[in-house]
Scaffold this motif. Sequence first.
Motif, mmCIF file in Angstrom:
data_model
loop_
_atom_site.group_PDB
_atom_site.id
_atom_site.type_symbol
_atom_site.label_atom_id
_atom_site.label_comp_id
_atom_site.label_asym_id
_atom_site.label_seq_id
_atom_site.Cartn_x
_atom_site.Cartn_y
_atom_site.Cartn_z
ATOM 1 N N HIS A 244 0.798 -1.229 0.000
ATOM 2 C CA HIS A 244 0.000 0.000 0.000
ATOM 3 C C HIS A 244 0.826 1.273 0.000
ATOM 4 C CE1 HIS A 244 0.948 -0.083 4.307
ATOM 5 N NE2 HIS A 244 0.618 1.189 4.324
ATOM 6 N N GLU B 198 -3.430 1.472 -3.618
ATOM 7 C CA GLU B 198 -4.396 1.782 -2.554
ATOM 8 C C GLU B 198 -4.236 0.880 -1.327
ATOM 9 O OE1 GLU B 198 -6.375 4.335 -2.702
ATOM 10 O OE2 GLU B 198 -6.455 4.837 -4.829
ATOM 11 N N ILE B 199 -4.003 -0.421 -1.564
ATOM 12 C CA ILE B 199 -3.951 -1.333 -0.407
ATOM 13 C C ILE B 199 -2.841 -2.367 -0.562
ATOM 14 C CG2 ILE B 199 -6.436 -1.174 0.050
ATOM 15 C CD1 ILE B 199 -6.574 -4.145 -1.037
ATOM 16 N N THR B 200 -2.473 -2.939 0.564
ATOM 17 C CA THR B 200 -1.624 -4.125 0.552
ATOM 18 C C THR B 200 -2.517 -5.316 0.223
ATOM 19 O OG1 THR B 200 -0.025 -3.279 2.142
ATOM 20 C CG2 THR B 200 -0.305 -5.673 2.074
ATOM 21 N N SER C 165 -3.020 -11.624 0.279
ATOM 22 C CA SER C 165 -3.917 -12.550 0.952
ATOM 23 C C SER C 165 -5.261 -12.391 0.247
ATOM 24 C CB SER C 165 -4.018 -12.163 2.425
ATOM 25 O OG SER C 165 -4.925 -13.008 3.081
ATOM 26 N N GLY D 170 -9.114 -12.559 -1.411
ATOM 27 C CA GLY D 170 -10.488 -12.398 -0.942
ATOM 28 C C GLY D 170 -10.686 -11.193 -0.056
ATOM 29 N N ILE D 171 -9.679 -10.358 0.050
ATOM 30 C CA ILE D 171 -9.734 -9.237 0.981
ATOM 31 C C ILE D 171 -9.963 -7.901 0.266
ATOM 32 C CG2 ILE D 171 -8.305 -7.886 2.582
ATOM 33 C CD1 ILE D 171 -7.264 -10.479 3.732
ATOM 34 N N GLY E 269 -13.651 -6.722 -0.731
ATOM 35 C CA GLY E 269 -14.492 -6.138 0.325
ATOM 36 C C GLY E 269 -14.084 -4.699 0.631
ATOM 37 N N VAL E 270 -12.783 -4.436 0.569
ATOM 38 C CA VAL E 270 -12.313 -3.055 0.767
ATOM 39 C C VAL E 270 -12.908 -2.160 -0.323
ATOM 40 C CG1 VAL E 270 -10.298 -1.544 0.862
ATOM 41 C CG2 VAL E 270 -10.169 -3.843 1.843
ATOM 42 N N ALA F 41 -15.675 -2.587 -1.847
ATOM 43 C CA ALA F 41 -17.095 -2.365 -1.529
ATOM 44 C C ALA F 41 -17.231 -1.289 -0.445
ATOM 45 C CB ALA F 41 -17.736 -3.673 -1.068
ATOM 46 N N GLY F 42 -16.357 -1.320 0.544
ATOM 47 C CA GLY F 42 -16.397 -0.299 1.601
ATOM 48 C C GLY F 42 -16.116 1.088 1.049
ATOM 49 N N LEU F 43 -15.133 1.179 0.159
ATOM 50 C CA LEU F 43 -14.829 2.471 -0.477
ATOM 51 C C LEU F 43 -16.031 2.960 -1.273
ATOM 52 C CD1 LEU F 43 -11.212 1.717 -1.765
ATOM 53 C CD2 LEU F 43 -11.810 3.626 -0.262
ATOM 54 N N ALA G 295 -18.621 4.333 0.982
ATOM 55 C CA ALA G 295 -18.245 5.659 1.503
ATOM 56 C C ALA G 295 -18.534 6.742 0.455
ATOM 57 C CB ALA G 295 -16.764 5.672 1.889
ATOM 58 N N ALA H 32 -18.887 -10.202 0.338
ATOM 59 C CA ALA H 32 -18.823 -8.834 -0.195
ATOM 60 C C ALA H 32 -19.761 -8.671 -1.384
ATOM 61 C CB ALA H 32 -17.388 -8.492 -0.587
ATOM 62 N N ASN I 148 -16.216 -9.920 5.888
ATOM 63 C CA ASN I 148 -16.619 -8.792 5.056
ATOM 64 C C ASN I 148 -16.865 -7.539 5.896
ATOM 65 O OD1 ASN I 148 -17.435 -7.676 2.452
ATOM 66 N ND2 ASN I 148 -19.447 -7.522 3.405
ATOM 67 N N THR J 170 -13.427 -6.036 6.059
ATOM 68 C CA THR J 170 -12.923 -5.471 4.799
ATOM 69 C C THR J 170 -13.697 -4.216 4.399
ATOM 70 O OG1 THR J 170 -14.278 -7.020 3.527
ATOM 71 C CG2 THR J 170 -11.989 -7.633 3.887
ATOM 72 N N THR J 171 -15.014 -4.251 4.546
ATOM 73 C CA THR J 171 -15.781 -3.054 4.188
ATOM 74 C C THR J 171 -15.508 -1.920 5.175
ATOM 75 O OG1 THR J 171 -17.679 -4.045 5.281
ATOM 76 C CG2 THR J 171 -17.649 -4.151 2.908
ATOM 77 N N GLY K 234 -12.404 -0.348 3.978
ATOM 78 C CA GLY K 234 -12.658 0.501 2.807
ATOM 79 C C GLY K 234 -13.280 1.824 3.203
ATOM 80 N N LEU K 235 -14.289 1.760 4.076
ATOM 81 C CA LEU K 235 -14.927 2.989 4.557
ATOM 82 C C LEU K 235 -13.909 3.886 5.252
ATOM 83 C CD1 LEU K 235 -18.172 1.324 5.901
ATOM 84 C CD2 LEU K 235 -18.186 3.225 4.282
ATOM 85 N N ALA L 88 -11.620 5.786 3.107
ATOM 86 C CA ALA L 88 -12.266 6.953 2.507
ATOM 87 C C ALA L 88 -12.584 8.016 3.567
ATOM 88 C CB ALA L 88 -13.539 6.525 1.781
ATOM 89 N N LYS M 2 -14.007 7.566 6.742
ATOM 90 C CA LYS M 2 -15.046 7.316 7.755
ATOM 91 C C LYS M 2 -14.406 6.781 9.039
ATOM 92 C CE LYS M 2 -18.449 8.403 5.005
ATOM 93 N NZ LYS M 2 -19.157 9.679 5.239
ATOM 94 N N GLU N 193 -7.310 -12.775 9.741
ATOM 95 C CA GLU N 193 -6.505 -12.492 8.545
ATOM 96 C C GLU N 193 -6.798 -11.093 7.999
ATOM 97 O OE1 GLU N 193 -4.102 -14.029 7.270
ATOM 98 O OE2 GLU N 193 -4.003 -13.627 5.133
ATOM 99 N N MET O 273 -1.715 -1.947 7.472
ATOM 100 C CA MET O 273 -1.859 -0.610 6.884
ATOM 101 C C MET O 273 -2.213 0.440 7.938
ATOM 102 S SD MET O 273 -3.887 -1.682 3.395
ATOM 103 C CE MET O 273 -4.178 0.008 2.927
#
Lengths: 275, 334
Positions: free
Chosen positions: A106, A112-114, A117, A119-120, A123-124, A126-128, A131, A158, B74, B77-78, B81-82, B85, B87, B104, B113
Amino acid sequence: MSFIQRLEQKSKQIRNEVLDLCVKAGTGHLNSSFSCVEILVALYYGNYMKFNVCKHTDPSRDKFILSKGQASPALYAILGDLNFFPKKELDYFAQTNGIFGVHLQHDVPGVEITSGSLGIGFGVAAGLALAHKLNRESNLVFCLIGDGECYEGSIWEAAMFASHNRLNNLITIIDRNHLCATDFTENIIALESLRDKWKSFNWDVVEIDGHDFNEIDLALKDVRCRKTQKPKIIIANTIKGKGCSFISNEPLWHGMAPKGELAKIAKKELNQEDI
Amino acid sequence: MSIVLQSLSSSQNLQDLQISQISQRDSFWNEMYEIAKKDRDVIVLAADMGAPALDKFRRDFGGQFFNTGIAEQNTITTAAGLALAGKKVYAYAIAPFITLRCFEQIKCLLAMMNIPVKLVGVGPGFSYEDSGPTHHTVEDISIMRILPNMKIFNSTDSKTAKGFARLSYECVNPCYIRLDRQLLPDIYGDQDDFKEGMKTLIEGKDSYIVTTGNMVHSALRIVKDLNNSNMKNINVGVIDIYKLPIDQNLFLSKVINSQSIITLEEHTLAGGLGSNILEIFSDNSVKIPVKRYGLNFNDKYCYKYGGRENMNKQYGLDIETLQRSIQSYIFSIV
């Protein structure tokens, strides 16, 4: 030279650079990178994704999440080519004094991310995307996942989350190269029908040839004016190791770089006119 | 042989401690409600987990609350992500599932991070006393404290739970907040700010019980009886460690003149608080003997029921056994 020809030319250059950096380091997921070169080139050179090299943390940028972090050589080659960091850094890939290694990191400018691993990252993404929705921002989030990555249960967690929350600003591409580290996906645990799986998770699904810029264009050109609330999944059928015959569709080449004579043959094949 | 209950903001005596009228989770979420009212970037992701105080949050701040379902991976992870950004995200579930189930994701995103997502877990130790070992949370401190950047807040009472809301909100690192499921007496007062990460609840001239979470309450009872009854004039104190990593200098300054240290936790001995204290002593060449009390399953998880005290009895962690054992240990040392 047409737009498409320019992208094809750029793909050839990036494949060469990926090969060079992997051969020099004696490591790196060469074939995982080769399967997604056109997808990444389209995103970064095809004007589908908004970013600013000089202000790479600008909040208004689109985000790109490389969830299949083992394809880092392809992304690093592109970020170096675009001057997110001095291109010279590619020479030190996964070596002493290098600022990045085999899996995505990252703290590299433009990343944006490390990830690594599996499947991770998805989901990040989706969170972004959530937001940006909450903030009423029009940024898009692009995410590239591997087909083997779809074995991870968290991908489907996700997937449910994204469609339930109507994240139509999330554009995900599956690098459907049909291979994992040890075998073809349909031999391991059949993934098909991927299209039906994503459709049943309420995603807008399109399937394309992931090496054909015309088809990539058809899949990406409407991403800023979509008339559905569904997130979009692009199943990009690809060849793992595309561009180099002896590593293409070969399970045992996963995570390896060719050496000596084989490296020369790979180089030669990449630079044939009709790759 | 006097017990010096330090002047916490409340002037309660040990004997007066009353069972709290409010659960730790409600106390925590009530405070988060006040924080979220002023900061609309505060987001709660609940993995199918509730609390009466969270109902109010959900009702009034619809766009700040998401139920992510029974999908803890999830949820992390979400949340990440939030948070990337901008949050300020709280991820909430039963304690084992918001830690071990998605470790994990916590490691690769929050720790690697340094993404400041706040994990809120209910039910440390045996606090889900009727639910069996899937719902016991007895390994989480061991695994969470090894993560770089991660701060652990282990709640002692409803006041700490409330304080942790503000502390975690202001923390720039990922945090894990451990909230007991059961109603316990309030030891602290509303004015305590909990910034030090530990509190000497009773000064001890000879020895200290160093403890955390619900076991703080046991330690207070044990020490009260011990100091009142023993014939050797031995004086034992109690230190509540409610934040990890432990501030080593502060901790050593409190205990350096002790003749022995007793650690007490409703958590597995391997890697837990006692283990952490041994590491600190070893790394600092401190030669004070340490006696650890905690859970040792001997390859058999706890399938016992009948209340927390009864379960703890199987492991020598009930008040009566602890009283006997600690007294005999102290007498053998001092």
